[in-house]
Structures are given as structure tokens and as C-alpha cells.
Design an enzyme around this catalytic site. Structure first.
Site, PDB file in Angstrom:
ATOM      1  N   HIS A 184     -55.876 -15.630 -87.119  1.00  0.00           N
ATOM      2  CA  HIS A 184     -54.640 -14.951 -86.727  1.00  0.00           C
ATOM      3  C   HIS A 184     -54.990 -13.515 -86.371  1.00  0.00           C
ATOM      4  O   HIS A 184     -55.504 -12.766 -87.205  1.00  0.00           O
ATOM      5  CB  HIS A 184     -53.613 -14.985 -87.855  1.00  0.00           C
ATOM      6  N   CYS A 185     -54.734 -13.148 -85.124  1.00  0.00           N
ATOM      7  CA  CYS A 185     -55.126 -11.824 -84.643  1.00  0.00           C
ATOM      8  C   CYS A 185     -53.923 -10.880 -84.693  1.00  0.00           C
ATOM      9  O   CYS A 185     -52.934 -11.090 -83.980  1.00  0.00           O
ATOM     10  CB  CYS A 185     -55.662 -11.916 -83.212  1.00  0.00           C
ATOM     11  N   PRO A 186     -53.968  -9.827 -85.514  1.00  0.00           N
ATOM     12  CA  PRO A 186     -52.835  -8.899 -85.586  1.00  0.00           C
ATOM     13  C   PRO A 186     -52.637  -8.097 -84.313  1.00  0.00           C
ATOM     14  O   PRO A 186     -51.528  -7.620 -84.054  1.00  0.00           O
ATOM     15  CB  PRO A 186     -53.202  -7.992 -86.774  1.00  0.00           C
ATOM     16  N   ALA A 189     -50.519 -10.373 -82.494  1.00  0.00           N
ATOM     17  CA  ALA A 189     -49.414 -10.867 -83.321  1.00  0.00           C
ATOM     18  C   ALA A 189     -49.212 -12.362 -83.121  1.00  0.00           C
ATOM     19  O   ALA A 189     -48.086 -12.856 -83.100  1.00  0.00           O
ATOM     20  CB  ALA A 189     -48.119 -10.105 -83.023  1.00  0.00           C
TER      21      ALA A 189
END
Length: 375
Positions: A184-186, A189
Site C-alpha cells: 500500500h503506497c501512501p 493513497a
């Protein structure tokens, strides 16, 4: 004062939910605004300071200014397009396929009971709350490889109510299962998974090229400014300095992360699998990651499985994956190395035998202790 009125409590719950959704939308919006702002500003600084001021006016080379500007605009557009396509396309989920949805989860849980001899295997190979043994598995859609040899186990998600293929994980941030979830890449998002991993790699590549291009161009004119001692007669442009600093930071950080991401692609390993293999977090993770990588088909085949089988797919953000249950590129099934898979099965069987022997030894000790107490 204790609030017990149902209407007041309901209003408080609704207000808290609305606040949580608003905060979540801000968290999701921030990286997009930040990326767009930095990307637009760098293009503005490149065109106004480098192309117009430095090349066109001072050097009197409008042709070179136009060429540099066109290259910068192209790389800028590709960075923006691939970034937002990663968000729009998404990683893909089993929920996208009606054939993988569980219609009646309560009935499924009530009618599915693992035989006692598989209880130890549940702890070894899967989530005890997400594994189910059924006599009629959906083999027409899903081929399972990382499973218990000789059985028909299926993983499913209690929250999404879907069958979970290999390499599929539930993301608590996105609140959905993601096919071949990488991480999950912030900064997006969203999750990086089967359908948008190619776009994610391309975005890193284009950002690296764009920042490297801006870095080289700005460095040339900064070097010229100090080498020819132009500071004695003029001032150094702060936009040129900031462009150099921002480009350097992005080139180093994105370049390192991009090379690491491509290294994972060449090994056909996701970030989650890499972390499991590297750190062996927990007994369940270490047992899953032990043994050879059955998905490693060789560097070229691994690259093709993610980026496409033609160089056009490698360079341009053109989709080749499909969200069709009948398509071979839907992210549900993964091709495995048969020799590595056989080795993995032998390792699992050996672990099962060891667990059985340990269980018998433990039961024997408990029996002896019970006899001693009776005496």
C-alpha cells in the site's frame, strides 16, 4: 452525564463517521495535491528560468530552448499521466469478479469444517479464520498452488466475502482484497497490485528521467554561473537553485526505490513476500516464505509477466491486463516453476510430518505427567 437517548447517540455516531470520512478524504487528497504541485512547479521553473531566461535570452539559442522545453513537457505529462492512472486503475480485487464472491458466508462457515488432521496445517499454511475445506472447490476459475498438498483448501476473506487466490491480501487501508498485492503506497493513497504495478514502475521510471533531466540542465547553468564568475555582475536565480535541489532529491530517492522495485519485478517477488523472506515475521509468515520462490520464471519471463510481452508496453502506459474471468491476464492465477513447486511441496510435507511427530511427543509427555499425578 451519561448519554443514553438513542437519537442523541445515533447523531454522535453519524457525526463521528462523517468526521472520519472527511479526515480520510484529506489523507487521500494530500499526496495527489503535493505531487501535482511539485510537478507543475518544476515544469514552470524549467520553462521560465532555463528555457526562456538562460537559453533563449542569455545564450540566444531559441532552437535549443524549444528542444529542452519539449523534452521537459513530454516527461512532465508522462509523470502526471502514469501517476493518476495508478490511482484510477487500482490494483484489482477478487470483488471485481462475480464468480469469486461468496453469496452466503454464514452458510459456508457452517458447512465447512476442517478434518482434525488439518488443524496443524492451518497454522502452518494459512489464516485459521480465512481457510476453508470444501468438497466442491471453484477449480474452473482458480488454480491454487500455495496450498496443502493433496487437499482442496480455499482461502477466503471474511470482510470482502470473496475467495482469495494466491498472492492476494486484504488491505486494511483500502478495506478490500488486492490481487497480487505488492504494497500500500501512501504517496498514491492506494494499493499497488496486479493491474497497476506496471503503471507504478513506469511512473517511477518517468519521474526518475524527468528529475534527472531537470537536474542535469539546472546543474549545467549553475556550473556556468560559478565557473565564469557571473555572480560579480549579476544575481543567482533562486528558482534555478530550488529546481536543482528538488530534482536532486527526487532523482536520488525515486531512483533508489525504482531500482529496488524493478529488482523485485525481475525476481517476481512482491514487497510483502520480500519482507516475509527477509525478516520472517512470525511463525506463519516464515513458514509460508520458506523454500524456493515458485513464481520465479527467470528474469525475462518475470519482467514480461508484469510489464507486458512487447517493448511498447514497457515504454508507454498501455494496459494489457484485463478484468475478465476468462482472460489469462486477470491476476487470479499465477504461473509457477514446476520444479520449485515440487520442492516446496516436499518441504511442506516434511514440515507436516515434523509437526505430527512433535504433536505425538507432546501428547505422550502429557500422558506420562497425568499418570504421575494419579500415582
Amino acid at each position: 452525564m451519561l448519554i443514553t437517548h438513542p437519537r442523541v447517540m445515533l447523531m454522535n455516531v453519524q457525526w463521528m463517521d462523517a468526521t472520519a470520512r472527511f479526515c480520510g478524504s484529506l489523507t487521500s487528497l494530500f499526496p495527489k495535491v503535493f505531487f501535482s504541485t511539485v510537478n507543475i512547479w518544476t515544469l514552470y521553473a524549467l520553462l521560465s528560468e532555463v528555457c526562456y531566461n538562460q537559453i533563449s535570452l542569455q545564450s540566444e539559442r531559441p532552437g535549443v530552448a524549444i528542444l529542452v522545453g519539449l523534452i521537459g513537457v513530454f516527461l512532465h505529462v508522462m509523470c502526471a499521466y502514469t501517476y493518476f492512472m495508478v490511482v484510477i486503475v487500482g490494483g484489482g480485487s477478487p470483488s471485481d469478479f462475480p464468480e469469486l464472491r461468496i453469496r452466503n458466508l454464514d452458510s459456508l462457515k457452517a458447512n465447512s469444517q476442517d478434518p482434525p488432521e488439518f488443524q496443524e496445517q492451518d497454522q502452518l499454511l494459512g489464516d485459521t479464520e480465512a481457510d476453508v475445506y470444501r468438497d466442491v472447490p471453484p477449480t474452473q476459475w482458480v488454480d491454487f498452488h500455495i496450498t496443502r498438498p493433496g487437499t482442496s483448501p480455499y482461502r477466503y476473506c471474511l470482510k470482502c466475502k470473496v475467495w482469495k487466490p494466491d498472492r492476494c491480501h486484504h488491505c486494511s487501508s483500502c478495506n478490500r482484497c488486492v490481487l497480487r498485492m505488492d504494497h500500500h503506497c501512501p504517496w498514491f493513497a492506494t494499493c499497488i497490485g496486479y493491474h497497476n504495478q506496471k503503471l507504478f514502475i513506469q511512473n517511477l521510471m518517468y519521474i526518475g528521467m524527468y528529475s534527472g533531466f531537470c537536474l542535469v540542465v539546472s546543474a549545467v547553468y549553475l556550473f556556468s554561473f560559478f565557473h565564469h564568475q557571473e555572480y560579480e555582475a549579476g544575481y543567482l536565480s533562486l528558482r534555478l537553485v530550488f529546481l536543482f535541489i528538488v530534482s536532486l532529491v527526487f532523482f536520488v530517492t525515486i531512483g533508489v526505490f525504482g531500482m529496488f522495485s524493478m529488482w523485485l519485478v525481475f525476481r517476481n517477488t512482491t514487497t510483502i513476500e520480500f519482507q516475509d523472506q527477509r525478516w520472517s515475521w512470525g511463525d506463519k509468515a516464515s513458514s509460508r516464505s520458506s523454500g524456493p520462490n515458485i513464481f520465479d520464471l527467470g528474469a525475462r519471463n518475470n519482467w514480461v509477466s508484469v510489464m507486458g510481452n512487447h517493448w511498447v508496453y514497457w515504454v508507454l502506459p498501455v494496459q494489457f491486463t484485463q478484468k475478465d474471468i476468462a482472460s489469462p491476464v486477470n491476476g487470479i492465477n499465477s504461473v509457477v516453476d514446476e520444479e520449485a513447486y515440487d520442492e516446496w511441496c516436499q518441504s511442506v510435507r516434511a514440515q507436516e510430518q515434523l509437526n505430527k511427530q512433535l504433536r505425538e511427543y507432546r501428547d505422550g509427555l502429557r500422558g506420562v505427567e497425568g499418570e504421575d499425578r494419579n500415582v
